[in-house]
Design an enzyme around this catalytic site. Structure first.
Site, PDB file in Angstrom:
ATOM      1  N   SER A 136      -5.621  -4.823  -7.978  1.00 20.22           N
ATOM      2  CA  SER A 136      -4.349  -5.083  -7.924  1.00 20.22           C
ATOM      3  C   SER A 136      -4.471  -6.674  -8.269  1.00 20.22           C
ATOM      4  O   SER A 136      -5.036  -7.488  -7.961  1.00 20.22           O
ATOM      5  CB  SER A 136      -4.131  -4.880  -6.257  1.00 20.22           C
ATOM      6  OG  SER A 136      -2.969  -5.603  -5.825  1.00 20.22           O
ATOM      7  N   LYS A 162      -2.945  -2.413 -11.193  1.00 21.82           N
ATOM      8  CA  LYS A 162      -1.855  -2.512 -10.430  1.00 21.82           C
ATOM      9  C   LYS A 162      -1.040  -3.627 -10.587  1.00 21.82           C
ATOM     10  O   LYS A 162      -1.746  -4.922 -10.078  1.00 21.82           O
ATOM     11  CB  LYS A 162      -2.090  -2.017  -8.854  1.00 21.82           C
ATOM     12  CG  LYS A 162      -1.062  -2.392  -7.817  1.00 21.82           C
ATOM     13  CD  LYS A 162      -1.347  -1.741  -6.541  1.00 21.82           C
ATOM     14  CE  LYS A 162      -1.257  -2.703  -5.259  1.00 21.82           C
ATOM     15  NZ  LYS A 162      -1.471  -1.771  -4.068  1.00 21.82           N
ATOM     16  N   LYS A 164       1.847  -6.311  -8.978  1.00 21.04           N
ATOM     17  CA  LYS A 164       2.608  -6.601  -7.675  1.00 21.04           C
ATOM     18  C   LYS A 164       4.013  -7.152  -8.449  1.00 21.04           C
ATOM     19  O   LYS A 164       3.951  -7.897  -9.227  1.00 21.04           O
ATOM     20  CB  LYS A 164       2.153  -7.864  -6.853  1.00 21.04           C
ATOM     21  CG  LYS A 164       0.880  -7.342  -6.342  1.00 21.04           C
ATOM     22  CD  LYS A 164       1.207  -6.579  -4.892  1.00 21.04           C
ATOM     23  CE  LYS A 164       0.260  -6.608  -4.127  1.00 21.04           C
ATOM     24  NZ  LYS A 164       0.346  -5.306  -2.719  1.00 21.04           N
ATOM     25  N   ASP A 189       3.544  -2.201  -7.444  1.00 17.71           N
ATOM     26  CA  ASP A 189       3.623  -2.452  -5.870  1.00 17.71           C
ATOM     27  C   ASP A 189       4.714  -3.155  -5.674  1.00 17.71           C
ATOM     28  O   ASP A 189       4.525  -4.443  -6.017  1.00 17.71           O
ATOM     29  CB  ASP A 189       2.335  -2.688  -5.324  1.00 17.71           C
ATOM     30  CG  ASP A 189       2.211  -2.734  -3.837  1.00 17.71           C
ATOM     31  OD1 ASP A 189       3.428  -2.169  -3.182  1.00 17.71           O
ATOM     32  OD2 ASP A 189       1.114  -2.949  -3.255  1.00 17.71           O
ATOM     33  N   GLU A 214       4.847   1.846  -5.821  1.00 17.45           N
ATOM     34  CA  GLU A 214       4.515   1.824  -4.431  1.00 17.45           C
ATOM     35  C   GLU A 214       5.542   1.253  -3.565  1.00 17.45           C
ATOM     36  O   GLU A 214       5.911  -0.075  -3.815  1.00 17.45           O
ATOM     37  CB  GLU A 214       3.265   1.111  -4.332  1.00 17.45           C
ATOM     38  CG  GLU A 214       2.405   1.360  -3.010  1.00 17.45           C
ATOM     39  CD  GLU A 214       1.079   0.776  -3.156  1.00 17.45           C
ATOM     40  OE1 GLU A 214       0.544   0.269  -4.252  1.00 17.45           O
ATOM     41  OE2 GLU A 214       0.468   0.284  -2.100  1.00 17.45           O
ATOM     42  N   ASP A 239       3.250   3.349   1.201  1.00 18.04           N
ATOM     43  CA  ASP A 239       2.124   2.560   1.726  1.00 18.04           C
ATOM     44  C   ASP A 239       2.595   2.330   3.043  1.00 18.04           C
ATOM     45  O   ASP A 239       2.235   3.082   4.073  1.00 18.04           O
ATOM     46  CB  ASP A 239       1.873   1.326   0.833  1.00 18.04           C
ATOM     47  CG  ASP A 239       0.925   0.305   1.431  1.00 18.04           C
ATOM     48  OD1 ASP A 239       0.326   0.946   2.469  1.00 18.04           O
ATOM     49  OD2 ASP A 239       0.622  -0.562   1.094  1.00 18.04           O
ATOM     50  N   LYS A 263      -4.552   3.735   3.870  1.00 17.98           N
ATOM     51  CA  LYS A 263      -5.293   2.689   4.141  1.00 17.98           C
ATOM     52  C   LYS A 263      -5.688   2.782   5.556  1.00 17.98           C
ATOM     53  O   LYS A 263      -4.707   3.007   6.626  1.00 17.98           O
ATOM     54  CB  LYS A 263      -4.339   1.065   4.381  1.00 17.98           C
ATOM     55  CG  LYS A 263      -4.198   0.586   2.865  1.00 17.98           C
ATOM     56  CD  LYS A 263      -3.315  -0.562   3.176  1.00 17.98           C
ATOM     57  CE  LYS A 263      -2.806  -0.981   1.680  1.00 17.98           C
ATOM     58  NZ  LYS A 263      -1.831  -1.894   1.648  1.00 17.98           N
ATOM     59  N   GLY A 291      -6.234  -1.196  -0.393  1.00 22.45           N
ATOM     60  CA  GLY A 291      -7.078  -2.286   0.049  1.00 22.45           C
ATOM     61  C   GLY A 291      -6.248  -3.349   0.729  1.00 22.45           C
ATOM     62  O   GLY A 291      -5.115  -3.556   0.371  1.00 22.45           O
TER      63      GLY A 291
HETATM   64  O1  NPG Z   1      -7.600  -5.041  -3.438  1.00 20.04           O
HETATM   65  O2  NPG Z   1      -7.870  -5.346  -1.370  1.00 20.04           O
HETATM   66  C1  NPG Z   1      -6.955  -5.422  -2.536  1.00 20.04           C
HETATM   67  C2  NPG Z   1      -5.699  -5.798  -2.400  1.00 20.04           C
HETATM   68  C3  NPG Z   1      -4.929  -4.671  -2.637  1.00 20.04           C
HETATM   69  O3  NPG Z   1      -2.569  -5.201  -3.223  1.00 20.04           O
HETATM   70  C4  NPG Z   1      -3.399  -4.885  -2.386  1.00 20.04           C
HETATM   71  N1  NPG Z   1      -3.110  -4.931  -1.135  1.00 20.04           N
HETATM   72  O4  NPG Z   1       0.403  -4.302  -0.212  1.00 20.04           O
HETATM   73  O5  NPG Z   1      -1.417  -3.044  -0.890  1.00 20.04           O
HETATM   74  C5  NPG Z   1      -0.862  -4.051  -0.521  1.00 20.04           C
HETATM   75  C6  NPG Z   1      -1.997  -5.541  -0.637  1.00 20.04           C
HETATM   76  C7  NPG Z   1      -2.095  -6.119   0.684  1.00 20.04           C
HETATM   77  C8  NPG Z   1      -2.969  -7.175   0.609  1.00 20.04           C
HETATM   78  C9  NPG Z   1      -1.554  -5.733   1.924  1.00 20.04           C
HETATM   79  C10 NPG Z   1      -3.083  -7.846   1.933  1.00 20.04           C
HETATM   80  C11 NPG Z   1      -1.863  -6.553   3.099  1.00 20.04           C
HETATM   81  C12 NPG Z   1      -2.745  -7.562   2.786  1.00 20.04           C
END
Ligand code: NPG
Length: 369
Positions: A136, A162, A164, A189, A214, A239, A263, A291
Site C-alpha cells: 500500500s 495499492k 491511497k 483506496d 476500496e 473495508d 481485516k 493490513g
Molecule cells: O500494509 O499494513 C499495511 C497498510 C495497508 O493501507 C493500508 N492500511 O486503510 O487499509 C487502510 C490502511 C490503514 C492503515 C488503516 C493503518 C488503518 C490504519
C-alpha cells in the site's frame, strides 16, 4: 485455558517512511501488545490494531486499554478454562470494540494452539505455504516521489500496488502509474474520502484497469456504494463498512461490494474473519487480507489467514522492511513477491523480547481474581 493474568503494553515503533492517507499521516506505529498467561505456565501474544486516534475507525489505543480493563477482562475472568471459540460469545454483551475483542481472542487462541502444537494456518484452514504480497502506497508529496516509491516496491517484487487516493490526488497519479507500469495489478483506496456527489468523477478511474476501488464513501453509506457500483466500471470493495459477518452478508445482498477486504481487527477476530471468508467463497466473491501497519505479531496471524483458499487477491501483507527498520519478531522477508506462512505452533514466530522491552512505554499486568 485457565487465565492467570493478561499483560497490556503500549509500544511505539518508528515507520521507515511516513504513511499518508486521507485520514492523516502516520510517522510511528503506536499499538497495544497483549500477553495472556495461563495458570499452567503457557502464554499467548497478540497485538491490538487500533491506532492512537479514532480516525480510521472509532477505536483508539487508550480506549481499547480502558474497555479491556473495565469490561472485557473482568467478563472473561468470571469463567475458568476458556477456549478461544467461546470468547466472542462471552464478550457479546459489550457492543462494538471489535479491535479490543479481536486482540483478546487472538492472544487466547495463540496460547491454546501453542499448547496443542497446532499452527494458526492449520487451525484456520490454510491451503498453501506461500502467499502473494501486495503493498500500500501512501499519498505522496509529489508525482516524482510517488513514482520513486512505486518503483522501489515494483523492483522489490511486490505483486500488486495499492495507491491511497483522496480528492485532488486520484485520477492523475493513477494515470501516471498505469502509464509507467501498464501490466502491474493496481488498485486504489479512498478511506471514505468521497461523497455521493463524486460518482461522475470516480468513473474517471475506469480507463486504468484497476482491480478495485476500496471504500470510496462513508462507512455507513452502504446503499451509496451499491449505487456507485452500478455506475462505474471499477469493482467496488468495502473495508471500513464491513465490521462483522452480518455487515458482510448484507453488503453482498445489496450489491454494495463485489470484493471484500478482511481485516481481523476490524471484524472482531480471526474466527469471524473465517466466517466472512466462507460466506464469500460460497458466493463466489474474492477476498483479500487488509493490513493496519502490523508488527510481526499481527502479521504472522494475518499471513496465516491470507493462506486460506478464498484469498485469491494479494493482500496488504507486505514484508517487515516495508514498515520497520527492526521488527519485534523474526522479520518477514519477501522472496519473489511472496511470504512464507509460519508453520510453528500458534502464530509461529519468534518474539524479540529484548526489543519489545526497549520500546515499551507503559505496561500493566491485570491478574484474574
Ligand atoms: O500494509 O499494513 C499495511 C497498510 C495497508 O493501507 C493500508 N492500511 O486503510 O487499509 C487502510 C490502511 C490503514 C492503515 C488503516 C493503518 C488503518 C490504519
Amino acid at each position: 485455558m485457565d487465565i492467570k493474568s493478561v499483560e497490556i503494553r503500549s509500544i511505539e515503533l518508528p515507520l521507515v517512511r511516513p504513511f499518508r492517507t486521507s485520514f492523516g499521516t502516520q510517522h510511528h506505529r503506536e499499538l497495544l501488545l497483549l500477553e495472556v498467561t495461563s495458570r499452567d505456565g503457557g502464554s499467548g501474544w497478540s497485538e491490538c490494531v487500533a491506532m492512537s486516534e479514532p480516525l480510521y475507525s472509532p477505536e483508539y489505543t487508550s480506549g481499547c486499554q480502558d474497555v479491556l480493563e473495565r469490561f472485557l477482562l473482568p467478563a472473561l475472568f468470571q469463567k475458568r478454562d476458556i477456549r478461544a471459540e467461546e470468547v466472542a460469545e462471552i464478550l457479546k454483551p459489550f457492543l462494538g470494540h471489535q479491535m479490543a475483542k479481536a486482540a483478546l481472542e487472538t492472544a487466547i487462541l495463540d496460547a491454546q494452539l501453542k499448547d496443542e502444537g497446532i499452527s494458526f494456518g492449520s487451525y484456520l484452514g490454510s491451503s498453501r505455504e506461500l502467499i502473494n504480497c501486495g503493498v500500500s502506497v501512501g499519498i505522496a508529496n509529489s508525482i516524482d516521489e510517488l513514482i520513486a516509491e512505486v518503483g522501489l516496491y515494483v523492483s522489490e517484487g511486490y505483486r500488486r500496488i495499492k495507491l491511497k487516493i483522496e480528492p485532488g490526488w486520484d485520477i492523475e497519479p493513477v494515470r501516471i502509474v498505469r502509464d509507467i507500469w501498464p501490466s502491474i495489478p493496481l488498485q486504489v483506496d479512498a478511506n471514505q474520502a468521497y461523497t455521493r456527489a463524486d460518482y461522475g468523477h470516480l468513473s474517471g478511474l475506469d480507463p486504468y484497469d484497476l482491480l478495485l476501488i476500496e471504500q470510496p464513501l462513508d462507512e455507513h453509506d452502504v446503499l451509496g456504494h451499491a449505487e456507485l457500483a452500478r455506475v462505474i466500471g471499477t469493482p467496488v470493495c468495502l473495508d471500513e463498512s464491513i465490521t462483522s459477518f452480518e455487515a458482510a452478508r448484507d453488503a453482498l445482498a445489496l450489491k454494495a461490494t463485489t470484493i471484500i477486504n478482511i481485516k481481523p481487527g476490524r471484524v472482531g477476530g480471526y474466527l469471524e474473519s473465517v466466517k466472512i471468508h466462507d460466506l464469500c467463497v460460497e458466493n463466489d466473491i474474492a477476498v483479500w487480507c487488509g493490513g493496519m501497519l502490523e508488527t510481526g505479531i499481527g502479521r504472522a496471524a494475518n499471513i496465516a489467514l491470507a493462506s486460506l483458499p478464498g484469498f485469491t487477491l494479494p493482500g496488504d501483507t507486505s514484508a517487515s522492511s516495508r514498515y520497520f527498520h527492526r521488527d519485534i519478531t523474526t522479520p518477514f522477508v519477501m522472496n519473489d513477491g511472496q511470504l512464507r506462512v509460519p508453520q510453528g505452533p500458534g502464530i509461529g514466530v519468534a518474539i524479540d523480547y529484548d526489543f519489545i522491552e526497549e520500546i515499551t512505554s507503559t505496561r500493566k499486568v491485570i491478574s484474574a481474581p
